[in-house]
Design a protein around this motif. Sequence first.
Motif, PDB file in Angstrom:
ATOM      1  N   ALA A   4     -30.108  24.368  33.894  1.00  0.00           N
ATOM      2  CA  ALA A   4     -30.138  23.238  34.838  1.00  0.00           C
ATOM      3  C   ALA A   4     -28.951  22.323  34.549  1.00  0.00           C
ATOM      4  O   ALA A   4     -29.103  21.111  34.400  1.00  0.00           O
ATOM      5  N   MET A   5     -27.736  22.921  34.488  1.00  0.00           N
ATOM      6  CA  MET A   5     -26.557  22.140  34.069  1.00  0.00           C
ATOM      7  C   MET A   5     -25.898  21.372  35.212  1.00  0.00           C
ATOM      8  O   MET A   5     -24.868  20.720  34.996  1.00  0.00           O
ATOM      9  N   GLY A   6     -26.404  21.481  36.441  1.00  0.00           N
ATOM     10  CA  GLY A   6     -25.813  20.724  37.542  1.00  0.00           C
ATOM     11  C   GLY A   6     -24.448  21.262  37.956  1.00  0.00           C
ATOM     12  O   GLY A   6     -24.172  22.447  37.812  1.00  0.00           O
ATOM     13  N   GLN A  32     -17.483   5.923  40.955  1.00  0.00           N
ATOM     14  CA  GLN A  32     -18.873   5.462  40.878  1.00  0.00           C
ATOM     15  C   GLN A  32     -19.235   5.093  39.437  1.00  0.00           C
ATOM     16  O   GLN A  32     -19.870   4.070  39.181  1.00  0.00           O
ATOM     17  N   ILE A  54     -21.447  12.499  49.244  1.00  0.00           N
ATOM     18  CA  ILE A  54     -20.939  11.624  48.192  1.00  0.00           C
ATOM     19  C   ILE A  54     -19.805  10.753  48.743  1.00  0.00           C
ATOM     20  O   ILE A  54     -19.758   9.546  48.499  1.00  0.00           O
ATOM     21  N   ILE A  57     -21.394   8.085  51.004  1.00  0.00           N
ATOM     22  CA  ILE A  57     -22.150   7.087  50.233  1.00  0.00           C
ATOM     23  C   ILE A  57     -21.170   6.161  49.499  1.00  0.00           C
ATOM     24  O   ILE A  57     -21.364   4.944  49.427  1.00  0.00           O
ATOM     25  N   LEU A 151     -21.638  28.420  30.704  1.00  0.00           N
ATOM     26  CA  LEU A 151     -22.675  28.976  29.811  1.00  0.00           C
ATOM     27  C   LEU A 151     -23.276  30.248  30.397  1.00  0.00           C
ATOM     28  O   LEU A 151     -23.493  31.220  29.672  1.00  0.00           O
ATOM     29  N   GLY A 183     -31.593  24.015  40.700  1.00  0.00           N
ATOM     30  CA  GLY A 183     -30.796  22.816  40.988  1.00  0.00           C
ATOM     31  C   GLY A 183     -29.355  23.143  41.295  1.00  0.00           C
ATOM     32  O   GLY A 183     -29.023  24.233  41.753  1.00  0.00           O
ATOM     33  N   ASN A 184     -28.479  22.174  41.020  1.00  0.00           N
ATOM     34  CA  ASN A 184     -27.083  22.305  41.428  1.00  0.00           C
ATOM     35  C   ASN A 184     -26.321  23.375  40.666  1.00  0.00           C
ATOM     36  O   ASN A 184     -25.259  23.790  41.097  1.00  0.00           O
ATOM     37  N   ASN A 189     -26.912  21.227  46.147  1.00  0.00           N
ATOM     38  CA  ASN A 189     -27.966  20.697  47.016  1.00  0.00           C
ATOM     39  C   ASN A 189     -27.586  19.326  47.542  1.00  0.00           C
ATOM     40  O   ASN A 189     -27.011  18.515  46.806  1.00  0.00           O
ATOM     41  N   ASP A 190     -27.947  19.035  48.801  1.00  0.00           N
ATOM     42  CA  ASP A 190     -27.706  17.675  49.287  1.00  0.00           C
ATOM     43  C   ASP A 190     -28.897  16.776  48.976  1.00  0.00           C
ATOM     44  O   ASP A 190     -28.737  15.588  48.753  1.00  0.00           O
ATOM     45  N   LEU A 191     -30.098  17.330  48.933  1.00  0.00           N
ATOM     46  CA  LEU A 191     -31.282  16.502  48.709  1.00  0.00           C
ATOM     47  C   LEU A 191     -31.985  16.892  47.417  1.00  0.00           C
ATOM     48  O   LEU A 191     -32.238  18.072  47.163  1.00  0.00           O
ATOM     49  N   VAL A 192     -32.329  15.890  46.638  1.00  0.00           N
ATOM     50  CA  VAL A 192     -32.957  16.143  45.348  1.00  0.00           C
ATOM     51  C   VAL A 192     -34.369  16.729  45.519  1.00  0.00           C
ATOM     52  O   VAL A 192     -34.870  17.397  44.634  1.00  0.00           O
ATOM     53  N   VAL A 195     -34.141  20.307  45.068  1.00  0.00           N
ATOM     54  CA  VAL A 195     -33.915  20.595  43.641  1.00  0.00           C
ATOM     55  C   VAL A 195     -35.256  20.561  42.915  1.00  0.00           C
ATOM     56  O   VAL A 195     -35.576  21.434  42.106  1.00  0.00           O
TER      57      VAL A 195
HETATM   58  C1  LIG Z   1     -23.012  10.535  44.361  1.00  0.00           C
HETATM   59  C2  LIG Z   1     -24.245  11.339  44.658  1.00  0.00           C
HETATM   60  C3  LIG Z   1     -25.204  10.822  45.495  1.00  0.00           C
HETATM   61  C4  LIG Z   1     -26.370  11.549  45.777  1.00  0.00           C
HETATM   62  N1  LIG Z   1     -27.291  10.978  46.586  1.00  0.00           N
HETATM   63  C5  LIG Z   1     -28.441  11.609  46.839  1.00  0.00           C
HETATM   64  C6  LIG Z   1     -29.443  10.988  47.654  1.00  0.00           C
HETATM   65  O1  LIG Z   1     -29.263   9.878  48.161  1.00  0.00           O
HETATM   66  N2  LIG Z   1     -30.597  11.658  47.863  1.00  0.00           N
HETATM   67  C7  LIG Z   1     -30.826  12.893  47.336  1.00  0.00           C
HETATM   68  O2  LIG Z   1     -31.900  13.445  47.560  1.00  0.00           O
HETATM   69  N3  LIG Z   1     -29.883  13.502  46.566  1.00  0.00           N
HETATM   70  C8  LIG Z   1     -28.711  12.900  46.300  1.00  0.00           C
HETATM   71  N4  LIG Z   1     -27.743  13.510  45.543  1.00  0.00           N
HETATM   72  C9  LIG Z   1     -27.970  14.891  45.069  1.00  0.00           C
HETATM   73  C10 LIG Z   1     -28.802  14.968  43.804  1.00  0.00           C
HETATM   74  O3  LIG Z   1     -28.458  13.926  42.939  1.00  0.00           O
HETATM   75  C11 LIG Z   1     -28.557  16.295  43.119  1.00  0.00           C
HETATM   76  O4  LIG Z   1     -28.838  17.322  44.038  1.00  0.00           O
HETATM   77  C12 LIG Z   1     -29.433  16.452  41.853  1.00  0.00           C
HETATM   78  O5  LIG Z   1     -29.168  15.417  40.947  1.00  0.00           O
HETATM   79  C13 LIG Z   1     -29.156  17.783  41.163  1.00  0.00           C
HETATM   80  O6  LIG Z   1     -29.985  17.866  40.037  1.00  0.00           O
HETATM   81  P1  LIG Z   1     -29.668  18.821  38.841  1.00  0.00           P
HETATM   82  O7  LIG Z   1     -30.726  18.566  37.813  1.00  0.00           O
HETATM   83  O8  LIG Z   1     -29.483  20.204  39.315  1.00  0.00           O
HETATM   84  O9  LIG Z   1     -28.240  18.387  38.269  1.00  0.00           O
HETATM   85  P2  LIG Z   1     -27.786  17.011  37.608  1.00  0.00           P
HETATM   86  O10 LIG Z   1     -28.585  15.869  38.088  1.00  0.00           O
HETATM   87  O11 LIG Z   1     -26.304  16.974  37.764  1.00  0.00           O
HETATM   88  O12 LIG Z   1     -28.154  17.229  36.058  1.00  0.00           O
HETATM   89  C14 LIG Z   1     -27.475  18.192  35.237  1.00  0.00           C
HETATM   90  C15 LIG Z   1     -27.442  17.635  33.817  1.00  0.00           C
HETATM   91  O13 LIG Z   1     -27.094  18.670  32.911  1.00  0.00           O
HETATM   92  C16 LIG Z   1     -26.196  18.144  31.933  1.00  0.00           C
HETATM   93  N5  LIG Z   1     -25.426  19.256  31.349  1.00  0.00           N
HETATM   94  C17 LIG Z   1     -24.465  20.029  31.927  1.00  0.00           C
HETATM   95  N6  LIG Z   1     -24.007  20.953  31.073  1.00  0.00           N
HETATM   96  C18 LIG Z   1     -24.692  20.787  29.922  1.00  0.00           C
HETATM   97  C19 LIG Z   1     -24.683  21.438  28.650  1.00  0.00           C
HETATM   98  N7  LIG Z   1     -23.848  22.475  28.395  1.00  0.00           N
HETATM   99  N8  LIG Z   1     -25.527  20.986  27.699  1.00  0.00           N
HETATM  100  C20 LIG Z   1     -26.374  19.965  27.938  1.00  0.00           C
HETATM  101  N9  LIG Z   1     -26.440  19.308  29.105  1.00  0.00           N
HETATM  102  C21 LIG Z   1     -25.615  19.718  30.086  1.00  0.00           C
HETATM  103  C22 LIG Z   1     -25.336  17.186  32.765  1.00  0.00           C
HETATM  104  O14 LIG Z   1     -24.697  16.266  31.924  1.00  0.00           O
HETATM  105  C23 LIG Z   1     -26.402  16.532  33.644  1.00  0.00           C
HETATM  106  O15 LIG Z   1     -26.997  15.442  33.030  1.00  0.00           O
HETATM  107  C24 LIG Z   1     -26.572  12.827  45.227  1.00  0.00           C
HETATM  108  C25 LIG Z   1     -25.599  13.365  44.374  1.00  0.00           C
HETATM  109  C26 LIG Z   1     -24.454  12.631  44.082  1.00  0.00           C
HETATM  110  C27 LIG Z   1     -23.438  13.234  43.128  1.00  0.00           C
END
Ligand SMILES: Cc1cc2nc3c(=O)[nH]c(=O)nc-3n(C[C@H](O)[C@H](O)[C@H](O)COP(=O)(O)OP(=O)(O)OC[C@H]3O[C@@H](n4cnc5c(N)ncnc54)[C@H](O)[C@@H]3O)c2cc1C
Length: 306
Positions: A4-6, A32, A54, A57, A151, A183-184, A189-192, A195
């Motif tokens: 789940a590294m985004g 930001q 992004i 916003i 990874l 997740g990402n 993904n546009d919406l959490v 995710v």
């Molecule tokens: C500016 C912006 C605005 C957004 N606005 C909205 C909104 O209004 N509504 C909505 O629904 N969605 C919104 N989103 C989308 C939403 O935030 C994402 O889809 C969601 O956060 C993805 O979740 P995730 O857990 O997959 O990744 P992330 O939230 O990115 O989390 C991944 C985490 O993994 C960590 N990581 C990466 N590699 C490693 C590693 N090797 N070891 C340890 N940790 C690691 C990263 O540091 C991070 O903390 C927005 C996104 C952005 C960027």
Amino acid sequence: MVLAMGCREKTRGAIKIPGTRAAGIYTAGTAQRMLNIKGELVGRKIVILGSGDIGMIMARRMTLEGAKVQAIVEILPYLAGLTRNKVQCLDDFGIPLKLGHTIIDISGVNRVEGVTVCAVDEDRAPVPGSGEYIDCDTLLLSVGLIPENELSVGAGIGLSAGTRGPVVDQFMETGLRGVFACGNVLHVNDLVDNVTRESEIAGKSAALFAAGRLPELRHVNTIAGEGVSYVCPQQIACGQQEAQLFFRVCRPMSQVTISAYCNSGEIAFRKAVRVSPGEMEKLALPGKAVGAIDGDITLQVREEQK
Ligand SMILES: Cc1cc2nc3c(=O)[nH]c(=O)nc-3n(C[C@H](O)[C@H](O)[C@H](O)COP(=O)(O)OP(=O)(O)OC[C@H]3O[C@@H](n4cnc5c(N)ncnc54)[C@H](O)[C@@H]3O)c2cc1C
């Protein structure tokens, strides 16, 4: 293990904009972070490249913080993000959106002084003579995200060319048994909310695997057919468990039929009034349909005959 590294932002290097290397060019995420963590506004007169969520916003945020957003410039002929974000972030603040345009030059020696924007043709090549200079002290890049998969690659997990994330089945299990992804890191993904939905499936599947209760099943592929740019999951394990197909369309369309079919015919369909590449779509495959799958599944989106 659940990956789940985004994802990470594309930078200027990834899109190769010519021009000087002046100060004042930031990715939207850096701008930001500067604002949220350090309380610093990166500029006063801003151009944003990219009409994804992004970018839009950040246009609103910069305006609320007292900056003037001169324009959002988008190379595609349509919006890259959610329509609701255009309404709430651009239209409500009178921020101009230039679709089918890109930046061909950045001016300024020490600090950005302006950018040259021009129209692009259907091959995304600049149209000669269409250049327009826009005065600005800052350029924000919001030109896409890349799933963070170093990874995954290191672990030998196969990635999809369409999503740039791991190939998974409906349990969110990758090609490496016992490793799941959500997740990402899987697809942007546009919406959490989506995710969250995927992450619940990945967590539940990982728990079942740990308890020795995740069955090993025959897999078929999901194929992005007419009108579809990618489908996730890319594989379906043929048990009786329902599956949710997440996908994006290739272009904006209205009054469409979304259908999934395999050798024996259509296994799921629904209609939609409007679809757009900026908005992730879903199609549910009921457990009964998954149980009856007899070959690869093609997903297609077609506009109804007018
Ligand atoms: C500016 C912006 C605005 C957004 N606005 C909205 C909104 O209004 N509504 C909505 O629904 N969605 C919104 N989103 C989308 C939403 O935030 C994402 O889809 C969601 O956060 C993805 O979740 P995730 O857990 O997959 O990744 P992330 O939230 O990115 O989390 C991944 C985490 O993994 C960590 N990581 C990466 N590699 C490693 C590693 N090797 N070891 C340890 N940790 C690691 C990263 O540091 C991070 O903390 C927005 C996104 C952005 C960027």
